[in-house]
Write a protein that holds these residues in place. Structure first.
Motif, PDB file in Angstrom:
ATOM      1  N   VAL A 277      -5.814 -22.066  33.455  1.00 52.39           N
ATOM      2  CA  VAL A 277      -6.886 -21.084  33.212  1.00 52.39           C
ATOM      3  C   VAL A 277      -6.422 -19.731  33.746  1.00 52.39           C
ATOM      4  O   VAL A 277      -5.944 -19.633  34.877  1.00 52.39           O
ATOM      5  CB  VAL A 277      -8.196 -21.520  33.911  1.00 52.39           C
ATOM      6  CG1 VAL A 277      -9.234 -20.394  33.900  1.00 52.39           C
ATOM      7  CG2 VAL A 277      -8.754 -22.776  33.258  1.00 52.39           C
ATOM      8  N   GLU A 278      -6.549 -18.693  32.918  1.00 55.33           N
ATOM      9  CA  GLU A 278      -6.061 -17.369  33.312  1.00 55.33           C
ATOM     10  C   GLU A 278      -7.019 -16.670  34.266  1.00 55.33           C
ATOM     11  O   GLU A 278      -8.236 -16.782  34.132  1.00 55.33           O
ATOM     12  CB  GLU A 278      -5.881 -16.493  32.077  1.00 55.33           C
ATOM     13  CG  GLU A 278      -4.594 -16.807  31.333  1.00 55.33           C
ATOM     14  CD  GLU A 278      -4.425 -15.911  30.115  1.00 55.33           C
ATOM     15  OE1 GLU A 278      -4.830 -14.740  30.163  1.00 55.33           O
ATOM     16  OE2 GLU A 278      -3.878 -16.413  29.116  1.00 55.33           O
ATOM     17  N   SER A 279      -6.462 -15.926  35.188  1.00 50.51           N
ATOM     18  CA  SER A 279      -7.265 -15.097  36.095  1.00 50.51           C
ATOM     19  C   SER A 279      -8.045 -14.062  35.303  1.00 50.51           C
ATOM     20  O   SER A 279      -7.611 -13.624  34.237  1.00 50.51           O
ATOM     21  CB  SER A 279      -6.331 -14.372  37.069  1.00 50.51           C
ATOM     22  OG  SER A 279      -7.053 -13.410  37.814  1.00 50.51           O
TER      23      SER A 279
ATOM     24  N   SER B 299      -8.384  -9.781  40.775  1.00 45.33           N
ATOM     25  CA  SER B 299      -8.823 -11.166  40.578  1.00 45.33           C
ATOM     26  C   SER B 299     -10.015 -11.477  41.478  1.00 45.33           C
ATOM     27  O   SER B 299      -9.885 -11.439  42.694  1.00 45.33           O
ATOM     28  CB  SER B 299      -7.699 -12.151  40.932  1.00 45.33           C
ATOM     29  OG  SER B 299      -6.601 -12.003  40.077  1.00 45.33           O
TER      30      SER B 299
ATOM     31  N   TYR C 226     -11.615 -14.414  40.677  1.00 43.80           N
ATOM     32  CA  TYR C 226     -11.887 -15.806  40.282  1.00 43.80           C
ATOM     33  C   TYR C 226     -12.079 -16.790  41.432  1.00 43.80           C
ATOM     34  O   TYR C 226     -12.823 -17.772  41.273  1.00 43.80           O
ATOM     35  CB  TYR C 226     -10.833 -16.320  39.286  1.00 43.80           C
ATOM     36  CG  TYR C 226      -9.461 -16.597  39.857  1.00 43.80           C
ATOM     37  CD1 TYR C 226      -9.193 -17.777  40.561  1.00 43.80           C
ATOM     38  CD2 TYR C 226      -8.413 -15.704  39.685  1.00 43.80           C
ATOM     39  CE1 TYR C 226      -7.931 -18.032  41.080  1.00 43.80           C
ATOM     40  CE2 TYR C 226      -7.162 -15.949  40.207  1.00 43.80           C
ATOM     41  CZ  TYR C 226      -6.919 -17.115  40.898  1.00 43.80           C
ATOM     42  OH  TYR C 226      -5.682 -17.372  41.422  1.00 43.80           O
TER      43      TYR C 226
ATOM     44  N   ARG D 179      -0.512 -15.005  35.955  1.00 44.96           N
ATOM     45  CA  ARG D 179      -1.642 -14.865  36.883  1.00 44.96           C
ATOM     46  C   ARG D 179      -2.717 -15.861  36.477  1.00 44.96           C
ATOM     47  O   ARG D 179      -3.692 -15.517  35.815  1.00 44.96           O
ATOM     48  CB  ARG D 179      -2.214 -13.449  36.830  1.00 44.96           C
ATOM     49  CG  ARG D 179      -1.366 -12.389  37.524  1.00 44.96           C
ATOM     50  CD  ARG D 179      -2.135 -11.081  37.702  1.00 44.96           C
ATOM     51  NE  ARG D 179      -3.276 -11.254  38.566  1.00 44.96           N
ATOM     52  CZ  ARG D 179      -3.231 -11.182  39.894  1.00 44.96           C
ATOM     53  NH1 ARG D 179      -2.102 -10.908  40.503  1.00 44.96           N
ATOM     54  NH2 ARG D 179      -4.313 -11.380  40.613  1.00 44.96           N
ATOM     55  N   ASN D 180      -2.539 -17.094  36.887  1.00 41.19           N
ATOM     56  CA  ASN D 180      -3.539 -18.108  36.562  1.00 41.19           C
ATOM     57  C   ASN D 180      -3.920 -18.895  37.820  1.00 41.19           C
ATOM     58  O   ASN D 180      -3.486 -18.563  38.929  1.00 41.19           O
ATOM     59  CB  ASN D 180      -3.019 -19.030  35.447  1.00 41.19           C
ATOM     60  CG  ASN D 180      -1.736 -19.738  35.855  1.00 41.19           C
ATOM     61  OD1 ASN D 180      -1.459 -19.902  37.044  1.00 41.19           O
ATOM     62  ND2 ASN D 180      -0.956 -20.156  34.883  1.00 41.19           N
ATOM     63  N   ILE D 181      -4.729 -19.913  37.627  1.00 38.77           N
ATOM     64  CA  ILE D 181      -5.323 -20.644  38.752  1.00 38.77           C
ATOM     65  C   ILE D 181      -4.263 -21.422  39.548  1.00 38.77           C
ATOM     66  O   ILE D 181      -4.480 -21.764  40.704  1.00 38.77           O
ATOM     67  CB  ILE D 181      -6.438 -21.586  38.230  1.00 38.77           C
ATOM     68  CG1 ILE D 181      -7.387 -20.850  37.289  1.00 38.77           C
ATOM     69  CG2 ILE D 181      -7.222 -22.221  39.373  1.00 38.77           C
ATOM     70  CD1 ILE D 181      -8.044 -19.634  37.876  1.00 38.77           C
TER      71      ILE D 181
ATOM     72  N   ILE E 298      -3.038 -13.282  45.315  1.00 38.03           N
ATOM     73  CA  ILE E 298      -4.167 -13.208  44.384  1.00 38.03           C
ATOM     74  C   ILE E 298      -4.799 -11.823  44.405  1.00 38.03           C
ATOM     75  O   ILE E 298      -5.034 -11.222  43.357  1.00 38.03           O
ATOM     76  CB  ILE E 298      -5.225 -14.292  44.709  1.00 38.03           C
ATOM     77  CG1 ILE E 298      -4.589 -15.685  44.615  1.00 38.03           C
ATOM     78  CG2 ILE E 298      -6.410 -14.184  43.754  1.00 38.03           C
ATOM     79  CD1 ILE E 298      -5.478 -16.827  45.047  1.00 38.03           C
ATOM     80  N   ALA E 299      -5.069 -11.312  45.580  1.00 39.23           N
ATOM     81  CA  ALA E 299      -5.608  -9.953  45.760  1.00 39.23           C
ATOM     82  C   ALA E 299      -5.621  -9.702  47.261  1.00 39.23           C
ATOM     83  O   ALA E 299      -5.298 -10.583  48.053  1.00 39.23           O
ATOM     84  CB  ALA E 299      -7.007  -9.811  45.169  1.00 39.23           C
TER      85      ALA E 299
ATOM     86  N   TYR F 215      -8.166 -14.985  49.692  1.00 38.22           N
ATOM     87  CA  TYR F 215      -7.136 -13.952  49.570  1.00 38.22           C
ATOM     88  C   TYR F 215      -6.164 -13.970  50.755  1.00 38.22           C
ATOM     89  O   TYR F 215      -4.966 -13.758  50.577  1.00 38.22           O
ATOM     90  CB  TYR F 215      -7.791 -12.566  49.465  1.00 38.22           C
ATOM     91  CG  TYR F 215      -8.687 -12.420  48.258  1.00 38.22           C
ATOM     92  CD1 TYR F 215      -8.265 -12.853  47.001  1.00 38.22           C
ATOM     93  CD2 TYR F 215      -9.949 -11.860  48.353  1.00 38.22           C
ATOM     94  CE1 TYR F 215      -9.087 -12.730  45.886  1.00 38.22           C
ATOM     95  CE2 TYR F 215     -10.775 -11.728  47.247  1.00 38.22           C
ATOM     96  CZ  TYR F 215     -10.341 -12.171  46.018  1.00 38.22           C
ATOM     97  OH  TYR F 215     -11.146 -12.047  44.921  1.00 38.22           O
TER      98      TYR F 215
END
Lengths: 366, 366
Positions: free
Chosen positions: A39-41, A241, A243, B23-25, B213-214, B245
């Motif tokens: 699943v994409e961010s 992000s 998510y 950039r995914n989960i 992630i951020a 994060y």
């Protein structure tokens, strides 16, 4: 008796009565366990992960659009700023114990130069008379449902309707601090959309009754949300992000949004147990949501002594802290969640009998 | 040729040349895989998860203290506001293409009424002369290393020292936009602390070269950080839980902070490939960090046509987008990471030969 002892005995208790469980990394792990890694961010507010959740929340709240924020602090300051800009007047009104007034280091005033008018006395909720008595024009009124700092009290739904009508007639925007909105629906016997129809903008939180990690939704009409997204960028809330908060909010929303009636019933039951104890009373006496405050007509030290003893002997977790009001009284907050259902009722009865006996033995003078 | 086709061919490419991956989960799942679920969440800026990472970053940057922020936008506005308040002057100076000037919806101006003076021309970095020529007092100067919007260019270390000395002598605080600070250390051949010693306050990001992630760190002296935490609360950045994060930032920091030299070498190598192509040049010609821009003396349409073709035929991923400069030129950005090492060099050579041939065949006039 040091507070750390109370905290320690709470931590070691086998059956904590309130909440959904510990705020630890399991909360994240559980939420993401069933989510596909591919699943994409979301990306700076775009992408299906954020768009779908925003749409779902807009539908729930009966508003045109919604935007996900990292925090309610950010969301609510922005909502009030937008209404102030629309009216060309930097003045809003809210309760003296509003989150914005006491927990945000005066962000609203420091960042926006917005003046605040405090409605009602600290000890009670805002009534229609308080609104009618506002002497100068304001751009917006903020109502918090339930009023957390006084145990989670609520005005009647009729009062909400009157305030809403008055605001509409007098060009004031009505904003809902609905951090615990879902938690009050069983009392009002209304849907979220029915309550929100009375408000121009709504904030809801995902780490109170829902028990997510963090995050908030702000909802309103299209123009309002468009504007809110600009301010979200200005605040540095438009993260690349979000998510980790969004997907966990969605997971725990799905798991718990339908259980608010259960938490509400649990709160009423547990409050009753407290109210049977000598020198103890809950605020409100009969809860109107999943939360309430427990007040003791005893000193913080006295209370922590007996609570620690009860927690150590019964394995029941009542509280990890208490807050002094004055030398002769203190209180703590309770928010009911998933855990209460797992506690044997006989043990609860036994613990409260013991608490009552201890208070009477030790502090017979009260 | 629509942009979506270029994007599609990039998405389907077997070997993307830049970055660390999608950039995914998975990014979150990988970071949390080895973290014990019983680890407690941070709580409104407190707790070992956040305290330990802040201490680690303060040590790395050679500053007394550091505070974790959800975003650099928030961290940097706050840094400049603190310096403005200290001097009693709402004026700062930075590059015309600073993130604060072009990507933050004027948050600095809208939230703080801080005036900005733009130093240097858009096309080059700030030099000592630009600082010497500032005509009116400013509270702070912000330097961005590397200057991202012009391909990631750097002033010499000598220039940094001169600017730092001048600021100190003239009562101006020097703030570092070090979103990509670690990425420039191999070029300067300095430690992070050696660079940061020239600055009063520093921001670093965890989702650029680090690939988290951020999240961001702001570092400085004790009084500065104490103040920054108050402003973080005001902004709504003091979330109940920032651990999604923080823990991922720490995980990817440990995994990649020592690999910046590798990314830098990869950038120089890949830039060379681009520079062999007709009508193509990189900015800078020789990268000074892991990033650079690729400029084409061709229209966006022409470029996307040939890039899509090369990506589809070779399985190499060059870019997912291009940005028009004018009718006859366009560019895109490249940031090197883990992926480049996994790409067969023969395939890279082949792809660039093909790109060069295609450009010459199709657009012989340039």
């Amino acid at each position: 008796m040091k507070q750390s002892t109370l905290k320690e005995s709470y931590k070691q208790s086998k059956y904590p009565l309130s909440g959904h469980g510990k705020r630890n990394i399991h909360v994240l792990k559980e939420a993401f366990q069933s989510i596909d890694g591919d699943v994409e961010s979301d990306l700076y507010g775009e992408g299906s992960v954020i768009a779908e959740f925003q749409e779902k929340m807009a539908r729930l709240l009966g508003k045109e659009e919604a935007v996900f924020f990292p925090s309610g602090t950010m969301a609510q300051q922005i909502a009030l700023r937008i209404w102030c800009d629309e009216k060309g007047l930097r003045k809003v009104a809210y309760h003296p114990l509003s989150h914005l007034e006491i927990h945000e280091e005066d962000g609203l005033k420091e960042l926006h130069k917005i003046e605040t008018i405090l409605l009602a006395d600290k000890g009670r909720v805002i009534e229609i008379e308080d609104v009618l008595n506002i002497e100068e024009p304001v751009a917006s009124i903020l109502l918090e449902l339930p009023q957390r700092e006084i145990g989670g009290q609520l005005p009647s739904f009729e009062t909400l309707k009157q305030i809403s009508e008055y605001c509409q007639e007098n060009g004031m925007k009505l904003h809902l601090d609905g951090a615990r909105l879902l938690e009050v629906l069983p009392y009002y016997q209304k849907t979220a959309a029915e309550v929100c129809a009375l408000f121009d903008s709504i904030y809801v939180s995902f780490y109170k009754g829902i028990g997510g990690i963090a995050g908030a939704i702000l909802a309103g009409d299209k123009a309002f949300i468009k504007n809110a997204k600009v301010w979200k960028r200005r605040y540095g809330g438009d993260l690349i992000s979000l998510y980790p908060y969004i997907l966990s909010a969605d997971y725990y929303f799905n798991r718990r949004a339908h259980k608010m009636e259960q938490y509400y019933e649990a709160a009423k039951e547990l409050a009753q147990f407290y109210n049977t104890c000598h020198g103890v009373s809950t605020l409100p006496l009969i809860p109107v949501s999943n939360m309430f405050h427990v007040h003791f007509h005893l000193s913080k030290d006295q209370v922590e002594t007996v609570l620690t003893e009860v927690q150590q002997q019964t394995g029941l977790g009542l509280t990890s802290y208490s807050k002094e009001i004055n030398e002769k009284s203190c209180y703590f907050e309770v928010s009911m969640g998933d855990l209460y259902d797992e506690v044997p009722k006989e043990l609860v009865k036994k613990a409260f009998t013991q608490l009552n006996d201890l208070i009477k033995q030790r502090f017979s003078s009260i």
